[in-house]
Each structure stands twice: as structure tokens, then as C-alpha cells.
Motif scaffolding. Structure first.
Motif, short mmCIF file in Angstrom:
data_model
loop_
_atom_site.label_atom_id
_atom_site.label_comp_id
_atom_site.label_asym_id
_atom_site.label_seq_id
_atom_site.Cartn_x
_atom_site.Cartn_y
_atom_site.Cartn_z
N ARG A 1 30.40 31.74 17.26
CA ARG A 1 29.93 32.83 16.83
C ARG A 1 30.46 33.30 15.23
N HIS A 2 30.12 35.49 15.46
CA HIS A 2 31.48 35.99 15.20
C HIS A 2 32.42 36.82 16.59
N TRP A 3 33.24 36.92 15.43
CA TRP A 3 33.75 37.03 17.83
C TRP A 3 33.50 38.40 17.48
N ALA A 4 32.07 39.46 17.23
CA ALA A 4 32.13 40.36 17.28
C ALA A 4 31.54 39.67 18.57
N TRP A 5 30.12 38.86 18.92
CA TRP A 5 29.64 38.46 20.13
C TRP A 5 30.45 38.85 20.97
N MET A 6 31.39 37.74 20.98
CA MET A 6 32.33 37.09 22.06
C MET A 6 33.39 38.65 22.31
N VAL A 7 33.95 39.39 21.78
CA VAL A 7 33.79 40.02 22.32
C VAL A 7 33.18 41.45 23.54
N GLY A 8 31.78 41.28 22.90
CA GLY A 8 30.73 42.07 23.78
C GLY A 8 30.50 41.12 24.94
N ASP A 9 30.31 39.80 24.65
CA ASP A 9 29.97 39.23 26.00
C ASP A 9 31.47 39.45 26.83
N ALA A 10 32.37 39.13 26.54
CA ALA A 10 33.98 39.43 27.35
C ALA A 10 33.85 40.67 28.48
N VAL A 11 33.07 41.07 27.58
CA VAL A 11 33.34 43.26 27.63
C VAL A 11 32.38 43.05 28.59
N GLY A 12 31.04 42.88 29.14
CA GLY A 12 30.68 42.53 29.34
C GLY A 12 30.08 42.25 31.03
N LEU A 13 30.54 40.85 30.90
CA LEU A 13 31.11 39.97 32.12
C LEU A 13 32.66 40.44 32.70
N VAL A 14 33.54 41.09 32.36
CA VAL A 14 34.61 41.56 32.33
C VAL A 14 34.19 42.75 34.02
N VAL A 15 33.34 43.17 33.39
CA VAL A 15 32.88 44.67 33.36
C VAL A 15 32.01 44.67 34.54
N VAL A 16 31.32 43.59 34.57
CA VAL A 16 30.41 43.65 35.09
C VAL A 16 31.14 42.94 36.72
N HIS A 17 31.99 41.62 36.71
CA HIS A 17 33.14 41.26 38.05
C HIS A 17 33.81 42.07 38.62
N ALA A 18 33.96 43.43 37.29
CA ALA A 18 35.33 44.51 37.88
C ALA A 18 34.54 45.24 38.69
N SER A 19 32.65 45.91 38.35
CA SER A 19 32.57 46.68 39.38
C SER A 19 31.94 45.77 40.63
N ILE A 20 30.92 45.03 40.12
CA ILE A 20 30.66 44.41 41.71
C ILE A 20 32.25 44.19 43.06
N ALA A 21 33.39 43.70 42.51
CA ALA A 21 35.08 43.80 43.32
C ALA A 21 34.23 45.05 43.91
N VAL A 22 34.50 46.17 43.48
CA VAL A 22 35.04 46.97 43.76
C VAL A 22 33.67 48.20 44.64
N MET A 23 32.27 47.55 44.24
CA MET A 23 31.73 48.21 45.16
C MET A 23 31.63 46.99 46.76
N ALA A 24 32.05 45.95 46.49
CA ALA A 24 31.60 45.07 47.59
C ALA A 24 32.96 45.51 48.86
N CYS A 25 34.17 45.98 48.20
CA CYS A 25 35.34 46.11 48.32
C CYS A 25 35.31 47.37 49.31
N LEU A 26 34.89 48.89 48.38
CA LEU A 26 34.06 49.86 48.29
C LEU A 26 33.72 49.82 50.26
N ALA A 27 32.32 49.55 50.05
CA ALA A 27 32.20 49.23 51.29
C ALA A 27 32.11 48.44 52.40
N LEU A 28 33.09 47.51 51.83
CA LEU A 28 33.68 46.79 53.12
C LEU A 28 34.62 47.61 53.77
N PHE A 29 35.77 48.27 53.08
CA PHE A 29 36.73 49.61 53.91
C PHE A 29 35.88 50.13 54.49
N ARG A 30 35.17 50.75 53.59
CA ARG A 30 33.51 51.99 54.41
C ARG A 30 33.17 51.22 56.78
#
Length: 451
Positions: free
Chosen positions: A113-142
């Protein structure tokens, strides 16, 4: 062009491979490369290498930051804070590596597809994975800090903890995106959305925020941390929902064409795709424009979202004929629940706007989960699921290595008692639906021209 598309005539949607491909080393090299990428052993090996790299980075951070000092497990300048930042980076980068692998194997349609779709998908997936990792890590250490009150650790223990958390985040982040599918993406979206909302509620400084409405968390009145958590969750969830709409569309193309060939009325997949896309945009708009910035704009996004979703559910039999009857009944029941939730808010005034927003959010995601699980079931039954697609490529690559793959550009004749092979599904404009595999030159007649 050699096509390993899934078809409804066989258990796995594949034809037996009998001859080696012709056309030089290009198709052969590509098939062998795909074989290396789709091999479960190769995938797990790469996941381990990614985990090792993330662990090394965690050890380096631990030595640089905590060597010679003691730190608590949770709180400001703690091991938990450093681990959260590290796991966000590790999970995000590992997600990119896994996504790059996925787009070369089971999800080639993402880069066609157009490269802009791929960029949007990649940004969304990266932020989701990073955010879940942050929340899980903070909750575990707390949790561990609350369990071991007053505990502090030295530089060695801090380094070990960062090494372990970095490795786990890298391993899980890679595997999640390398094996991404409609079902796993919907699970990630639900987990991210629920976690983000719960965290924003826990971070709210005003304990009575719920007396107003749910969007109060995004106004800043409940606290700055709650403000950023809520609006970021809403915006990224909308972005990921647009990505999910593309995955669902690709899953439905071949199934819908197969149903049409069997005499079932043609499905209008574009209705689902654009409805989910509009809902995702409305969620992004509601997150970018909080209600205290512009009440009319924020409210318009919410109203449009609700109207589109209601119309989508009410017309499911029109745009998706041939699905199991239980899906239609369940959809209409959820639509009735949505209407009941609306009536309980107004005019019955049983609960306030916060209760109504929570109820509607639950109905929307419940329908998505049920629909996607049933979509996965019908695709698996038709031999068009992710596992059948990976097995088809693995078999093709293995046949090339042994010199028994089909001749490029030709279709093997069906044997006695075997159903004739059907044409791979196409989009309305004639382009492939990207559910199958195209190996070698992208040409329909072998002369190198695109179809």
C-alpha cells in the motif's frame, strides 16, 4: 506467477507441489529466503537474539545508572522507573524487527500500500507494545515494593533486574509482532485500552471525577498524569483500530469471494472497513481534542462514533451475508444492549454519563471480540487462516529445496475426483486480495509485466 493462495476446496487451501520453479535464481532465492523466515526454529532463534540484545542494553543501563548507589524498587529515581523506560524501548524496537519480518512473510499486503499507511500502522503497534510494557513494568515493581516495604537494592541487583526485564520485553515484543494477526491485534487493542483507562483512573488526583463524565479524566481537572494517560490511550487506540480494520478487510476478501462463487450474495466488505476506520478516527479526534478544549468538537466525534457503530450493527446482514446465524443474533442482542444503556442514561436517569460511556465501551469491544473470533473460525474452516497460509509457504519453500515445486506461471491440472482450482480472490479494482502468496516476477503471463 506461482500462487499458493488458500482455496476452499482443500483442507489447507493448497495444491500438491510437483515440479521445481523455472526462471533463474530469483524465485528460488526468494522462496528459500521465505523458508528461513517462516521456519518456527528461525523465528524463535531470532526472538532469542533480540532478547539477548535487549538484555545487554539493560545491563549497560544498570551499570551506568545504579552502580555504587542503592535505589528503591518503585517511585522516583527507582529501579522500576528505569525498567519502565528500558522495557518501552526494548518492546518498541523488538516490535519493529518483528513487524519487518511479518511484512516479508504472512503480511506482504502491508507494504504493497502507500507508505503512509505502513508508517501509521507501525507507529500504532510500537506505541501499543511500548505502553503495555511500561504499565506492566510499573505495576510489577510497585507490587514488589508494597510486598517488601522499605527494600532498596544495590547496583548489582538493579543491573540483574534491568537485564531480565529488558530481555523479557524484547522477546515478547518480537514474538507479538512477528506473529501478528487479526485475533492477536484485537487482543492487544483490548488489553491496551483497558489498561490505559484503569491507569488513568488510578492516577486521577480528584477522587470524584466520575461525578461528571468519563472524559473528565482527559480534561486535566483530574490531574496531569491522568490527562496524558487518558488522551494518549484514546488516540493510540483509534490509530490501532484503523490498522485492525485493514487486517479484518484482508481476512474477509478471499472468504467473501469464495462465498460469492457458491451463490451467496456478495459481501460489502467496504462497509465494515470504512465504518471501523471512521470509528478509529473519531476516537483519535476525541483524544486529540479534549472536551475542555472544545466541547462541540469533542462531542461531535463521540456522536458520530455512536451513530456509525449502531448503523454498522443494524445492517450486518446486508453487508456480510453468509456468516453464522449466531453472529447475527449476538449482534442484534448487543445492539439492544446499547439501546437499553442509552435509555437508562436518558430519559430514565438511572446512571450518569460516566456509566453510559462505560456501558457503550463494553458493548463495542464485546462485539469486536465476538466478531473477530468468529471470523477466525470461518477462515480456519475454509483453509484461509494464518496457520494454513504459513504452512503453504513452508511447503512451497521446502519443495523448492528438494526440486519438487510447481512450474512457475503454470497451474497443475487437477487429478481425477479433484475439484477444479479457483481463481484467487481479487479486490473490486482487480488487484490481488493479498491473502495468498505470489512468488517470482509479479506478472500474470510470465513476461515481467504487472497484471
Amino acid at each position: 506467477m506461482t500462487d499458493f493462495s488458500a482455496t476452499p476446496q482443500t483442507a489447507t487451501g493448497r495444491w500438491p507441489l510437483t515440479r521445481a520453479p523455472e526462471g533463474g535464481s530469483g524465485p528460488l532465492s526468494r522462496l528459500l529466503s521465505i523458508r528461513r523466515l517462516t521456519s518456527p526454529v528461525a523465528r524463535e532463534s531470532l526472538a532469542i537474539w533480540v532478547a539477548i540484545a535487549a538484555g545487554v542494553a539493560g545491563a549497560a543501563v544498570g551499570i551506568l545508572v545504579f552502580l555504587g548507589r542503592r535505589a528503591p524498587l518503585s517511585g522516583d529515581f527507582s529501579v522500576g522507573t528505569a525498567a519502565a523506560i528500558l522495557t518501552a524501548a526494548a518492546a518498541g524496537l523488538a516490535c519493529l524487527v518483528g513487524l519487518a519480518r511479518s511484512t516479508r512473510t504472512t503480511h506482504q499486503w502491508m507494504i504493497q500500500r502507500h507508505w503512509a499507511w505502513m508508517v501509521g500502522d507501525a507507529v500504532g503497534l510500537v506505541v501499543v507494545h511500548a505502553s503495555i510494557a511500561v504499565m506492566a513494568c510499573l505495576a510489577l515493581f510497585r507490587l514488589f515494593q508494597e510486598s517488601f516495604t522499605g527494600l532498596t537494592v544495590d547496583g548489582i541487583a538493579s543491573t540483574v533486574m534491568l537485564t531480565i526485564t529488558g530481555s523479557v520485553a524484547g522477546y515478547l515484543g518480537f514474538n507479538s509482532s512477528a506473529r501478528i494477526s487479526t485475533r492477536s491485534l484485537s487482543t492487544l487493542l483490548a488489553l491496551f485500552m483497558a489498561s490505559g483507562m484503569i491507569v488513568s483512573m488510578l492516577l486521577a488526583e480528584n477522587p470524584f471525577w466520575w461525578h461528571a463524565f468519563f472524559s473528565e479524566l482527559g480534561t486535566g481537572q483530574a490531574g496531569i498524569l491522568s490527562f496524558w494517560t487518558f488522551n494518549t490511550t484514546l488516540t493510540v487506540s483509534g490509530l490501532v483500530l484503523t490498522t485492525l480494520s485493514s487486517f479484518i478487510t484482508q481476512d474477509l476478501f478471499s472468504w467473501a469471494r469464495a462465498q460469492a462463487r457458491m451463490g451467496v450474495r456478495k459481501a460489502r466488505i467496504g462497509v465494515l472497513r470504512w465504518s471501523l476506520f471512521i470509528i478509529g478516527l473519531c476516537m483519535m479526534g476525541a483524544g486529540v481534542v479534549p472536551i475542555n478544549f472544545s466541547d462541540p468538537v469533542h462531542s461531535t466525534f463521540i456522536r458520530v462514533l455512536g451513530v456509525v457503530f449502531i448503523v454498522l450493527l443494524a445492517s450486518i446482514q446486508l453487508w456480510l451475508p453468509g456468516f453464522p446465524a449466531a453472529v447475527y443474533v449476538g449482534t442484534y442482542l448487543m445492539l439492544a444492549l446499547g439501546i437499553m444503556a442509552t435509555l437508562l442514561w436518558f430519559p430514565l436517569r438511572y446512571y450518569n454519563l460516566t456509566g453510559f460511556e462505560l456501558a457503550m465501551g463494553g458493548v463495542i469491544y464485546a462485539w469486536l471480540v465476538v466478531f473477530i473470533r468468529n471470523l477466525d473460525a470461518v477462515l480456519t474452516e475454509a483453509g484461509m487462516g494464518d496457520q494454513a497460509r504459513e504452512e503453504a509457504v513452508e511447503e512451497a519453500a521446502g519443495a523448492v529445496g528438494s526440486g519438487t515445486a510447481p512450474r512457475a506461471g503454470r497451474t497443475p491440472a487437477p487429478g481425477p475426483g479433484t475439484a477444479a482450482r479457483t481463481t484467487p480472490a481479487l479486490q473490486p479494482d482487480g488487484r490481488p486480495a493479498f491473502r495468498g502468496w505470489q512468488v517470482g516476477p509479479h506478472a500474470s503471463d510470465g513476461d515481467g509485466r504487472r497484471p
